[in-house]
Scaffold this motif. Structure first.
Motif, PDB file in Angstrom:
ATOM      1  N   PHE A 101       0.813  -1.351  -0.023  1.00  0.00           N
ATOM      2  CA  PHE A 101       0.121   0.099  -0.078  1.00  0.00           C
ATOM      3  C   PHE A 101       0.727   1.281   0.015  1.00  0.00           C
ATOM      4  N   ALA A 102       2.046   1.338   0.998  1.00  0.00           N
ATOM      5  CA  ALA A 102       2.732   2.324   1.098  1.00  0.00           C
ATOM      6  C   ALA A 102       3.555   2.735  -0.226  1.00  0.00           C
ATOM      7  N   MET A 103       4.044   1.576  -0.867  1.00  0.00           N
ATOM      8  CA  MET A 103       4.817   1.723  -1.988  1.00  0.00           C
ATOM      9  C   MET A 103       4.074   2.120  -3.393  1.00  0.00           C
ATOM     10  N   LEU A 104       2.958   1.533  -3.308  1.00  0.00           N
ATOM     11  CA  LEU A 104       1.709   1.991  -4.437  1.00  0.00           C
ATOM     12  C   LEU A 104       1.461   3.640  -4.311  1.00  0.00           C
ATOM     13  N   GLY A 105       1.126   3.935  -2.901  1.00  0.00           N
ATOM     14  CA  GLY A 105       1.157   5.474  -2.754  1.00  0.00           C
ATOM     15  C   GLY A 105       2.367   6.193  -3.298  1.00  0.00           C
ATOM     16  N   PHE A 106       3.326   5.777  -2.886  1.00  0.00           N
ATOM     17  CA  PHE A 106       4.601   6.732  -3.147  1.00  0.00           C
ATOM     18  C   PHE A 106       4.848   6.611  -4.504  1.00  0.00           C
ATOM     19  N   HIS A 107       4.623   5.512  -5.421  1.00  0.00           N
ATOM     20  CA  HIS A 107       4.853   5.658  -6.837  1.00  0.00           C
ATOM     21  C   HIS A 107       3.530   6.481  -7.476  1.00  0.00           C
ATOM     22  N   ALA A 108       2.418   6.386  -6.971  1.00  0.00           N
ATOM     23  CA  ALA A 108       1.349   7.044  -7.543  1.00  0.00           C
ATOM     24  C   ALA A 108       1.448   8.600  -7.591  1.00  0.00           C
ATOM     25  N   ALA A 109       2.190   9.034  -6.326  1.00  0.00           N
ATOM     26  CA  ALA A 109       2.574  10.616  -6.260  1.00  0.00           C
ATOM     27  C   ALA A 109       1.274  11.144  -6.314  1.00  0.00           C
ATOM     28  N   ASN A 143       0.612   1.772  14.568  1.00  0.00           N
ATOM     29  CA  ASN A 143       1.290   0.879  15.653  1.00  0.00           C
ATOM     30  C   ASN A 143       1.290  -0.490  15.289  1.00  0.00           C
ATOM     31  N   ALA A 144       0.125  -0.907  14.469  1.00  0.00           N
ATOM     32  CA  ALA A 144      -0.292  -2.150  14.160  1.00  0.00           C
ATOM     33  C   ALA A 144       0.821  -2.643  13.307  1.00  0.00           C
ATOM     34  N   VAL A 145       1.388  -1.914  12.551  1.00  0.00           N
ATOM     35  CA  VAL A 145       2.404  -2.260  11.500  1.00  0.00           C
ATOM     36  C   VAL A 145       3.872  -1.976  11.835  1.00  0.00           C
ATOM     37  N   CYS A 146       4.002  -1.510  13.144  1.00  0.00           N
ATOM     38  CA  CYS A 146       5.259  -1.177  13.383  1.00  0.00           C
ATOM     39  C   CYS A 146       5.844  -2.255  14.324  1.00  0.00           C
ATOM     40  N   ASP A 147       7.122  -2.412  14.855  1.00  0.00           N
ATOM     41  CA  ASP A 147       7.501  -3.085  15.745  1.00  0.00           C
ATOM     42  C   ASP A 147       8.349  -2.746  16.814  1.00  0.00           C
ATOM     43  N   GLY A 148       7.694  -2.413  18.060  1.00  0.00           N
ATOM     44  CA  GLY A 148       8.747  -1.960  18.937  1.00  0.00           C
ATOM     45  C   GLY A 148       8.881  -0.421  18.640  1.00  0.00           C
ATOM     46  N   GLY A 149       8.117   0.285  18.003  1.00  0.00           N
ATOM     47  CA  GLY A 149       8.403   1.749  17.715  1.00  0.00           C
ATOM     48  C   GLY A 149       9.447   1.782  16.202  1.00  0.00           C
ATOM     49  N   VAL A 150       9.502   0.786  15.689  1.00  0.00           N
ATOM     50  CA  VAL A 150      10.402   0.730  14.243  1.00  0.00           C
ATOM     51  C   VAL A 150       9.230   0.131  13.160  1.00  0.00           C
ATOM     52  N   SER A 151       9.554   1.019  12.054  1.00  0.00           N
ATOM     53  CA  SER A 151       8.650   0.525  10.842  1.00  0.00           C
ATOM     54  C   SER A 151       9.847  -0.459  10.089  1.00  0.00           C
ATOM     55  N   ARG A 152       9.324  -1.711   9.688  1.00  0.00           N
ATOM     56  CA  ARG A 152      10.328  -2.405   8.929  1.00  0.00           C
ATOM     57  C   ARG A 152       9.684  -2.387   7.309  1.00  0.00           C
ATOM     58  N   SER A 153       8.738  -1.700   7.147  1.00  0.00           N
ATOM     59  CA  SER A 153       8.267  -1.641   5.727  1.00  0.00           C
ATOM     60  C   SER A 153       9.297  -0.538   4.872  1.00  0.00           C
ATOM     61  N   PRO A 154       9.854  -0.947   3.747  1.00  0.00           N
ATOM     62  CA  PRO A 154      10.604  -0.104   3.003  1.00  0.00           C
ATOM     63  C   PRO A 154       9.603   1.054   2.174  1.00  0.00           C
ATOM     64  N   TRP A 182       6.994   2.202   3.404  1.00  0.00           N
ATOM     65  CA  TRP A 182       6.435   3.201   4.493  1.00  0.00           C
ATOM     66  C   TRP A 182       7.587   4.323   4.757  1.00  0.00           C
ATOM     67  N   ARG A 183       8.956   3.691   4.722  1.00  0.00           N
ATOM     68  CA  ARG A 183      10.042   4.632   4.879  1.00  0.00           C
ATOM     69  C   ARG A 183      10.508   5.341   3.719  1.00  0.00           C
ATOM     70  N   LYS A 184       9.927   5.082   2.690  1.00  0.00           N
ATOM     71  CA  LYS A 184       9.981   5.855   1.261  1.00  0.00           C
ATOM     72  C   LYS A 184       9.103   6.964   1.615  1.00  0.00           C
ATOM     73  N   VAL A 185       7.705   6.729   1.946  1.00  0.00           N
ATOM     74  CA  VAL A 185       6.579   7.800   2.181  1.00  0.00           C
ATOM     75  C   VAL A 185       7.137   8.628   3.048  1.00  0.00           C
ATOM     76  N   ILE A 186       7.541   8.241   4.273  1.00  0.00           N
ATOM     77  CA  ILE A 186       7.918   9.168   5.073  1.00  0.00           C
ATOM     78  C   ILE A 186       9.144   9.986   5.090  1.00  0.00           C
ATOM     79  N   ASN A 187       9.981   9.395   4.342  1.00  0.00           N
ATOM     80  CA  ASN A 187      11.368  10.091   4.142  1.00  0.00           C
ATOM     81  C   ASN A 187      11.497  10.852   3.044  1.00  0.00           C
ATOM     82  N   GLN A 188      10.620  10.574   1.770  1.00  0.00           N
ATOM     83  CA  GLN A 188      10.660  11.132   0.390  1.00  0.00           C
ATOM     84  C   GLN A 188       9.328  11.529  -0.167  1.00  0.00           C
ATOM     85  N   GLY A 189       8.251  11.480   0.623  1.00  0.00           N
ATOM     86  CA  GLY A 189       7.080  11.706   0.050  1.00  0.00           C
ATOM     87  C   GLY A 189       6.514  13.164  -0.342  1.00  0.00           C
TER      88      GLY A 189
END
Length: 124
Positions: free
Chosen positions: A8-16, A26-37, A39-46
């Motif tokens: 979902f995050a990757m599609l959103g990023f590339h759709a722009a 919080n349901a998709v994070c592990d102890g305060g860390v997102s392991r989703s590449p 989501w990291r693209k969305v948050i850092n380059q969105g």
């Protein structure tokens, strides 16, 4: 669920040039860390992709810190758990008790400019 969120995050990023809403992050994070590449693209380059992102959670201590740190606007209502209140109080420049004792629908908002405002949301 985490692999679907990443897609979902990757599609959103590339759709722009769209608004992306992630609720209960919080349901998709592990102890305060997102392991989703994605989501990291969305948050850092969105922003460069023209994304507007709404990242929502009732448990902010459990979401990834890049999401909190890169936000243009952070809005926080009453919190019920002290670790959440401590984290958000540090970010919002208030006392944890201000968030633990906040009346229903009240909020504190902090912009990336450092401006802090308070208000009352509307009941829906």
């Amino acid at each position: 669920m985490k692999s679907a969120f990443d897609a979902f995050a990757m599609l959103g990023f590339h759709a722009a040039r769209l608004t992306l809403v992630a609720e209960e992050l919080n349901a998709v994070c592990d102890g305060g860390v997102s392991r989703s590449p994605g989501w990291r693209k969305v948050i850092n380059q969105g922003r460069t992709q023209g994304l507007t992102v709404y990242a929502l959670s009732q448990r902010p201590a459990l979401i990834d810190k890049d999401t909190l740190g890169n936000a243009s606007l952070t809005r926080c209502g009453r919190l019920n758990w002290e670790p959440d209140a401590k984290l958000m109080a540090k970010m919002m420049r208030c006392r944890p008790d201000d968030l633990l004792d906040m009346p229903k629908f009240h909020f504190i908002a902090k912009a990336d400019t450092g401006e802090i405002t308070q208000g009352i949301g509307q009941r829906v």
